[in-house]
Design a protein around this motif. Sequence first.
Motif, PDB file in Angstrom:
ATOM      1  N   ILE A   8      44.935  55.158  34.905  1.00  0.00           N
ATOM      2  CA  ILE A   8      44.985  54.800  33.685  1.00  0.00           C
ATOM      3  C   ILE A   8      45.563  53.357  33.698  1.00  0.00           C
ATOM      4  O   ILE A   8      45.070  52.498  32.977  1.00  0.00           O
ATOM      5  CB  ILE A   8      46.151  55.906  32.980  1.00  0.00           C
ATOM      6  N   ASN A   9      46.484  52.839  34.546  1.00  0.00           N
ATOM      7  CA  ASN A   9      47.050  51.818  34.572  1.00  0.00           C
ATOM      8  C   ASN A   9      46.049  50.548  35.341  1.00  0.00           C
ATOM      9  O   ASN A   9      46.539  49.482  35.735  1.00  0.00           O
ATOM     10  CB  ASN A   9      48.383  51.653  35.119  1.00  0.00           C
ATOM     11  N   GLN A  10      44.790  50.988  35.759  1.00  0.00           N
ATOM     12  CA  GLN A  10      43.995  50.321  36.616  1.00  0.00           C
ATOM     13  C   GLN A  10      43.414  49.140  35.893  1.00  0.00           C
ATOM     14  O   GLN A  10      42.844  49.474  34.708  1.00  0.00           O
ATOM     15  CB  GLN A  10      42.913  51.210  37.371  1.00  0.00           C
ATOM     16  N   ARG A  11      43.446  48.017  36.347  1.00  0.00           N
ATOM     17  CA  ARG A  11      42.723  46.942  35.407  1.00  0.00           C
ATOM     18  C   ARG A  11      41.214  46.586  36.114  1.00  0.00           C
ATOM     19  O   ARG A  11      41.027  46.557  37.110  1.00  0.00           O
ATOM     20  CB  ARG A  11      43.537  45.556  35.873  1.00  0.00           C
ATOM     21  N   PRO A  12      40.302  46.897  35.217  1.00  0.00           N
ATOM     22  CA  PRO A  12      39.060  46.868  35.684  1.00  0.00           C
ATOM     23  C   PRO A  12      38.512  45.328  35.859  1.00  0.00           C
ATOM     24  O   PRO A  12      39.164  44.422  35.172  1.00  0.00           O
ATOM     25  CB  PRO A  12      38.094  47.477  34.685  1.00  0.00           C
ATOM     26  N   GLU A  13      37.394  45.118  36.305  1.00  0.00           N
ATOM     27  CA  GLU A  13      36.639  43.437  36.303  1.00  0.00           C
ATOM     28  C   GLU A  13      36.276  43.416  34.644  1.00  0.00           C
ATOM     29  O   GLU A  13      36.041  44.173  33.664  1.00  0.00           O
ATOM     30  CB  GLU A  13      35.730  43.403  37.220  1.00  0.00           C
ATOM     31  N   PRO A  14      36.207  41.972  34.121  1.00  0.00           N
ATOM     32  CA  PRO A  14      35.725  41.757  32.855  1.00  0.00           C
ATOM     33  C   PRO A  14      34.338  42.350  32.469  1.00  0.00           C
ATOM     34  O   PRO A  14      33.486  42.301  33.165  1.00  0.00           O
ATOM     35  CB  PRO A  14      35.682  40.311  32.876  1.00  0.00           C
ATOM     36  N   PHE A  15      34.435  43.299  31.357  1.00  0.00           N
ATOM     37  CA  PHE A  15      33.210  43.700  30.949  1.00  0.00           C
ATOM     38  C   PHE A  15      32.628  44.869  32.162  1.00  0.00           C
ATOM     39  O   PHE A  15      31.234  45.082  31.999  1.00  0.00           O
ATOM     40  CB  PHE A  15      32.303  42.642  30.376  1.00  0.00           C
ATOM     41  N   GLN A  16      33.405  45.282  32.892  1.00  0.00           N
ATOM     42  CA  GLN A  16      32.721  46.314  33.779  1.00  0.00           C
ATOM     43  C   GLN A  16      32.218  47.518  33.297  1.00  0.00           C
ATOM     44  O   GLN A  16      31.244  48.332  33.735  1.00  0.00           O
ATOM     45  CB  GLN A  16      33.932  46.612  34.714  1.00  0.00           C
ATOM     46  N   PHE A  17      32.961  48.037  32.169  1.00  0.00           N
ATOM     47  CA  PHE A  17      32.448  49.230  31.427  1.00  0.00           C
ATOM     48  C   PHE A  17      32.204  48.878  29.990  1.00  0.00           C
ATOM     49  O   PHE A  17      32.936  47.900  29.436  1.00  0.00           O
ATOM     50  CB  PHE A  17      33.630  50.206  31.479  1.00  0.00           C
TER      51      PHE A  17
END
Length: 281
Positions: A8-17
């Motif tokens: 839940i608290n994981q930071r994705p790469e920009p616009f990854q999803f």
Amino acid sequence: MFEALEKINQRPEPFQFYTASDLWTDDHTSKQMLSFHLNAAIDVSSRNAAFIDRSVNWIADRFNVDAGIDIVDFGCGPGLYAQRLARRGANVTGIDFSIRSIEYAQNAAARERFNIRYLNQNYLEFATERRFDLVLMIMCDFCALSPMQRKGLLNKFHEILNPGGQVLLDVYSLSAFEKRKETATVEANQLDGFWSPDRYYGFVNTFKYEREKVVLDKYTIVEAQRTRTIYNWLQYFAPEALEREFLDAGFFVEGFYSDVAGTPYDPQSEEFATVARKEEN
């Protein structure tokens, strides 16, 4: 449980999803969004009614809207701009992801006997042989798209516009970006039941990406039978960066404003609008 919280608290790469369809096509959330659209007093899904009236008056003057002009509204919602422009004689096409909004718009147009063409589809996939004089994209929809999606969309605008045709859209500014803060919260039935008619817990993680000037509001909705994540990406712009994207797509920028009602440009404004024209061969 620990692994679930880590995710839940994981930071994705920009616009990854990209999860736009989960917001606009879900039966429950699309109903909530439509109710926000139709609340004339608030600025949530749409601007408030007084602003829309002022905006349409300015658009009509700025772009010489009269009988015969062809306008396409990307992200038209329930047709709040489309109807007002059709009332002035424009030929309007509206495109929106939400079938609930499109059905409302179609019914409203039928009552008024407006010949507005409404399309229920992802506007990123819109294709047509028709050509338009003006493209509208209002309520900072452009900011929700990745760089590649924006590039493709501007190329699409260029393709469907008549020579000398124009684009009006608005975006969030770097002034607004500076005011955003990283946060993490959890709340039972977050946003007063917006996400589900059943009981749920809403986790909201806001991530800032300083180099890219992007903010992510990541919503994780935990219900008894399912968990889902909605990614609300927002790109923030300097005028020069937005102009560069238009130039790369074959447009030249005619001017900047603080909003789509023609308010003179203020660098401190949290949003700004631009008018760009397709170069004539």
